[in-house]
Motif scaffolding. Structure first.
Motif, PDB file in Angstrom:
ATOM      1  N   THR A 132     -26.320 -11.633  -9.017  1.00 28.52           N
ATOM      2  CA  THR A 132     -25.634 -12.798  -9.586  1.00 28.52           C
ATOM      3  C   THR A 132     -24.690 -12.374 -10.701  1.00 28.52           C
ATOM      4  O   THR A 132     -23.757 -13.091 -11.028  1.00 28.52           O
ATOM      5  N   TRP A 174     -35.864 -21.918  -5.316  1.00 28.44           N
ATOM      6  CA  TRP A 174     -36.787 -22.006  -6.444  1.00 28.44           C
ATOM      7  C   TRP A 174     -38.245 -22.023  -5.984  1.00 28.44           C
ATOM      8  O   TRP A 174     -39.088 -21.315  -6.523  1.00 28.44           O
ATOM      9  N   ASP A 211     -32.730 -24.411 -13.024  1.00 29.87           N
ATOM     10  CA  ASP A 211     -31.303 -24.769 -12.966  1.00 29.87           C
ATOM     11  C   ASP A 211     -30.454 -23.579 -12.525  1.00 29.87           C
ATOM     12  O   ASP A 211     -29.517 -23.724 -11.737  1.00 29.87           O
ATOM     13  N   PHE A 212     -30.777 -22.400 -13.041  1.00 30.95           N
ATOM     14  CA  PHE A 212     -30.072 -21.174 -12.661  1.00 30.95           C
ATOM     15  C   PHE A 212     -30.193 -20.941 -11.155  1.00 30.95           C
ATOM     16  O   PHE A 212     -29.209 -20.652 -10.473  1.00 30.95           O
ATOM     17  N   LEU A 267     -30.840 -23.114  -8.775  1.00 33.24           N
ATOM     18  CA  LEU A 267     -30.067 -24.131  -8.050  1.00 33.24           C
ATOM     19  C   LEU A 267     -28.578 -23.816  -8.093  1.00 33.24           C
ATOM     20  O   LEU A 267     -27.885 -23.912  -7.077  1.00 33.24           O
ATOM     21  N   HIS A 268     -28.091 -23.426  -9.253  1.00 34.10           N
ATOM     22  CA  HIS A 268     -26.671 -23.101  -9.427  1.00 34.10           C
ATOM     23  C   HIS A 268     -26.238 -21.937  -8.528  1.00 34.10           C
ATOM     24  O   HIS A 268     -25.122 -21.914  -8.016  1.00 34.10           O
ATOM     25  N   HIS A 269     -27.123 -20.977  -8.337  1.00 39.75           N
ATOM     26  CA  HIS A 269     -26.794 -19.777  -7.553  1.00 39.75           C
ATOM     27  C   HIS A 269     -27.262 -19.866  -6.097  1.00 39.75           C
ATOM     28  O   HIS A 269     -27.173 -18.870  -5.363  1.00 39.75           O
ATOM     29  N   ASP A 277     -25.289 -12.372 -13.748  1.00 43.94           N
ATOM     30  CA  ASP A 277     -25.597 -13.142 -14.948  1.00 43.94           C
ATOM     31  C   ASP A 277     -26.330 -12.272 -15.968  1.00 43.94           C
ATOM     32  O   ASP A 277     -27.278 -11.562 -15.625  1.00 43.94           O
TER      33      ASP A 277
END
Length: 67
Positions: free
Chosen positions: A48, A32, A23-24, A26-28, A50
């Motif tokens: 990022t 993947w 998910d991370f 995809l979000h950024h 994060d």
């Protein structure tokens, strides 16, 4: 200094799951599938900003004594 490649092994060492990591990515806007095959450069992941990504990068770089 050659930048470290972060792999799923580093994600696991950080106690993180593949679902959340996917998910991370995809979000950024990160690939993947390519990550699973080749890993990702630590610098790209760190960019990022994060906190959890930075934790993984730290784990990966500590392996080679880069910190």
């Amino acid at each position: 200094m050659i930048d470290k490649t972060v792999t799923m092994l580093h994600i696991r060492k950080a106690g993180m799951c593949s679902r959340g990591t996917r998910d991370f990515f995809l979000h950024h806007g990160l690939d993947w599938g390519l990550f699973l095959k080749q890993g990702i450069e630590a610098e790209k992941l760190a960019a990022t900003g994060d906190a959890m990504a930075l934790q993984v990068v730290k784990i990966a770089r500590e392996e080679d004594g880069q910190l």
